[in-house]
Motif scaffolding. Sequence first.
Motif, PDB file in Angstrom:
ATOM      1  N   LYS A   1     -12.924  66.372  74.042  1.00 36.74           N
ATOM      2  CA  LYS A   1     -11.565  65.910  73.735  1.00 36.74           C
ATOM      3  C   LYS A   1     -11.273  64.567  74.411  1.00 36.74           C
ATOM      4  O   LYS A   1     -10.555  63.740  73.870  1.00 36.74           O
ATOM      5  N   LYS A   2     -11.835  64.374  75.595  1.00 33.12           N
ATOM      6  CA  LYS A   2     -11.636  63.108  76.323  1.00 33.12           C
ATOM      7  C   LYS A   2     -12.119  61.922  75.498  1.00 33.12           C
ATOM      8  O   LYS A   2     -11.573  60.824  75.587  1.00 33.12           O
ATOM      9  N   LEU A   3     -13.139  62.138  74.693  1.00 32.64           N
ATOM     10  CA  LEU A   3     -13.673  61.060  73.854  1.00 32.64           C
ATOM     11  C   LEU A   3     -12.978  60.992  72.500  1.00 32.64           C
ATOM     12  O   LEU A   3     -13.333  60.173  71.656  1.00 32.64           O
ATOM     13  N   GLY A   4     -11.979  61.848  72.276  1.00 32.96           N
ATOM     14  CA  GLY A   4     -11.196  61.782  71.041  1.00 32.96           C
ATOM     15  C   GLY A   4     -11.902  62.375  69.836  1.00 32.96           C
ATOM     16  O   GLY A   4     -11.518  62.105  68.698  1.00 32.96           O
ATOM     17  N   ALA A   5     -12.919  63.201  70.070  1.00 36.38           N
ATOM     18  CA  ALA A   5     -13.620  63.832  68.948  1.00 36.38           C
ATOM     19  C   ALA A   5     -12.922  65.147  68.582  1.00 36.38           C
ATOM     20  O   ALA A   5     -12.104  65.669  69.335  1.00 36.38           O
ATOM     21  N   GLU A   6     -13.291  65.661  67.405  1.00 36.40           N
ATOM     22  CA  GLU A   6     -12.634  66.854  66.854  1.00 36.40           C
ATOM     23  C   GLU A   6     -13.617  68.032  66.856  1.00 36.40           C
ATOM     24  O   GLU A   6     -14.721  67.908  66.316  1.00 36.40           O
ATOM     25  N   ILE A   7     -13.209  69.139  67.445  1.00 38.67           N
ATOM     26  CA  ILE A   7     -14.092  70.312  67.479  1.00 38.67           C
ATOM     27  C   ILE A   7     -13.839  71.189  66.254  1.00 38.67           C
ATOM     28  O   ILE A   7     -12.734  71.699  66.055  1.00 38.67           O
ATOM     29  N   LEU A   8     -14.882  71.352  65.439  1.00 39.31           N
ATOM     30  CA  LEU A   8     -14.755  72.156  64.227  1.00 39.31           C
ATOM     31  C   LEU A   8     -14.931  73.641  64.539  1.00 39.31           C
ATOM     32  O   LEU A   8     -14.251  74.487  63.951  1.00 39.31           O
ATOM     33  N   GLU A   9     -15.869  73.936  65.417  1.00 39.44           N
ATOM     34  CA  GLU A   9     -16.196  75.337  65.724  1.00 39.44           C
ATOM     35  C   GLU A   9     -16.959  75.356  67.050  1.00 39.44           C
ATOM     36  O   GLU A   9     -17.639  74.391  67.381  1.00 39.44           O
ATOM     37  N   ILE A  10     -16.856  76.485  67.758  1.00 36.08           N
ATOM     38  CA  ILE A  10     -17.657  76.692  68.969  1.00 36.08           C
ATOM     39  C   ILE A  10     -18.483  77.950  68.740  1.00 36.08           C
ATOM     40  O   ILE A  10     -17.929  79.014  68.434  1.00 36.08           O
ATOM     41  N   ASN A  11     -19.799  77.795  68.862  1.00 33.47           N
ATOM     42  CA  ASN A  11     -20.696  78.911  68.541  1.00 33.47           C
ATOM     43  C   ASN A  11     -21.567  79.316  69.716  1.00 33.47           C
ATOM     44  O   ASN A  11     -22.056  78.473  70.462  1.00 33.47           O
ATOM     45  N   PHE A  12     -21.762  80.622  69.822  1.00 30.67           N
ATOM     46  CA  PHE A  12     -22.621  81.187  70.862  1.00 30.67           C
ATOM     47  C   PHE A  12     -23.580  82.166  70.214  1.00 30.67           C
ATOM     48  O   PHE A  12     -23.210  82.883  69.285  1.00 30.67           O
ATOM     49  N   LEU A  13     -24.768  82.210  70.749  1.00 30.69           N
ATOM     50  CA  LEU A  13     -25.681  83.252  70.312  1.00 30.69           C
ATOM     51  C   LEU A  13     -25.152  84.610  70.799  1.00 30.69           C
ATOM     52  O   LEU A  13     -25.140  85.592  70.067  1.00 30.69           O
ATOM     53  N   ILE A  14     -24.689  84.639  72.052  1.00 29.14           N
ATOM     54  CA  ILE A  14     -24.297  85.890  72.713  1.00 29.14           C
ATOM     55  C   ILE A  14     -22.905  85.740  73.321  1.00 29.14           C
ATOM     56  O   ILE A  14     -22.584  84.702  73.903  1.00 29.14           O
ATOM     57  N   GLU A  15     -22.101  86.804  73.209  1.00 30.88           N
ATOM     58  CA  GLU A  15     -20.792  86.829  73.876  1.00 30.88           C
ATOM     59  C   GLU A  15     -20.682  88.090  74.730  1.00 30.88           C
ATOM     60  O   GLU A  15     -20.952  89.195  74.245  1.00 30.88           O
ATOM     61  N   LEU A  16     -20.313  87.916  75.982  1.00 21.49           N
ATOM     62  CA  LEU A  16     -20.017  89.062  76.857  1.00 21.49           C
ATOM     63  C   LEU A  16     -18.509  89.285  76.767  1.00 21.49           C
ATOM     64  O   LEU A  16     -17.727  88.682  77.495  1.00 21.49           O
ATOM     65  N   LYS A  17     -18.114  90.129  75.822  1.00 18.11           N
ATOM     66  CA  LYS A  17     -16.705  90.257  75.433  1.00 18.11           C
ATOM     67  C   LYS A  17     -15.814  90.710  76.587  1.00 18.11           C
ATOM     68  O   LYS A  17     -14.661  90.277  76.703  1.00 18.11           O
ATOM     69  N   PHE A  18     -16.382  91.573  77.452  1.00 16.84           N
ATOM     70  CA  PHE A  18     -15.574  92.141  78.542  1.00 16.84           C
ATOM     71  C   PHE A  18     -15.114  91.083  79.544  1.00 16.84           C
ATOM     72  O   PHE A  18     -14.214  91.325  80.343  1.00 16.84           O
ATOM     73  N   LEU A  19     -15.706  89.892  79.510  1.00  9.96           N
ATOM     74  CA  LEU A  19     -15.289  88.819  80.426  1.00  9.96           C
ATOM     75  C   LEU A  19     -14.204  87.934  79.802  1.00  9.96           C
ATOM     76  O   LEU A  19     -13.670  87.036  80.457  1.00  9.96           O
ATOM     77  N   ASP A  20     -13.900  88.172  78.529  1.00 14.27           N
ATOM     78  CA  ASP A  20     -12.787  87.511  77.832  1.00 14.27           C
ATOM     79  C   ASP A  20     -12.829  85.981  77.908  1.00 14.27           C
ATOM     80  O   ASP A  20     -11.797  85.324  78.088  1.00 14.27           O
ATOM     81  N   GLY A  21     -14.014  85.411  77.745  1.00 15.15           N
ATOM     82  CA  GLY A  21     -14.141  83.955  77.735  1.00 15.15           C
ATOM     83  C   GLY A  21     -13.351  83.302  76.620  1.00 15.15           C
ATOM     84  O   GLY A  21     -12.932  82.144  76.740  1.00 15.15           O
ATOM     85  N   ARG A  22     -13.113  84.035  75.549  1.00 20.20           N
ATOM     86  CA  ARG A  22     -12.352  83.481  74.421  1.00 20.20           C
ATOM     87  C   ARG A  22     -10.961  83.013  74.826  1.00 20.20           C
ATOM     88  O   ARG A  22     -10.411  82.099  74.211  1.00 20.20           O
TER      89      ARG A  22
END
Length: 177
Positions: A142-163
């Motif tokens: 964001k500091k460089l003014g770019a646009e994030i379309l999507e953030i993808n992970f191979l693995i998510e540890l849902k119980f840590l609520d990183g989302r």
Amino acid sequence: MSTSVTPAEITAAIRNVPDFPKPGIQFKDITPLLADARLFAGAIDLLTQNFAPGSVDAVVGIDARGFIFAAAAALKLNAGFVPVRKKGKLPYATHEEDFALEYGHATVAMHIDALKPGARVLLIDDLLATGGTAAAAVSLVKKLGAEILEINFLIELKFLDGRAKLKDYPIRSLVVY
Ligand code: AMP
């Protein structure tokens, strides 16, 4: 391109290593997946499935395992690859972002000219845990003014609520624990 690889096959190729690198951590080892040509290609197909070649300007990958997936995704999407590295590794001028770890803090960096303003970015890392690393990478993009379309992970540890730290963006993960 569609893939014949299922998330269940990807899950089966991820090895859980208890107590690495320290007691209590269940480390998700992706090397068995990478060593299997069909599963590696299938994982890249799934990570990039929402985008046609040319619709993404840059795939940003996070140091270090994120590089593996982001670089392969960039080739597939005919996009550039941009690394977010740990502090002190990039040779040119950088922006830096500090973030909290369980104990202490860490800093990630990106070259100041790595992305053009308005660039369409797909951000990829291997694993979403607390979300601190990915959130810091988002700040750099964001500091460089770019646009994030999507953030993808191979693995998510849902119980840590990183989302919770990435709630302004579409997030996809292939395997959820
Ligand atoms: P976090 O900032 O807490 O979301 O941590 C995500 C980063 O740490 C990713 O770059 C992962 O590679 C790494 N990581 C965290 N937890 C694990 C784990 N259990 N297994 C493998 N890598 C992990």
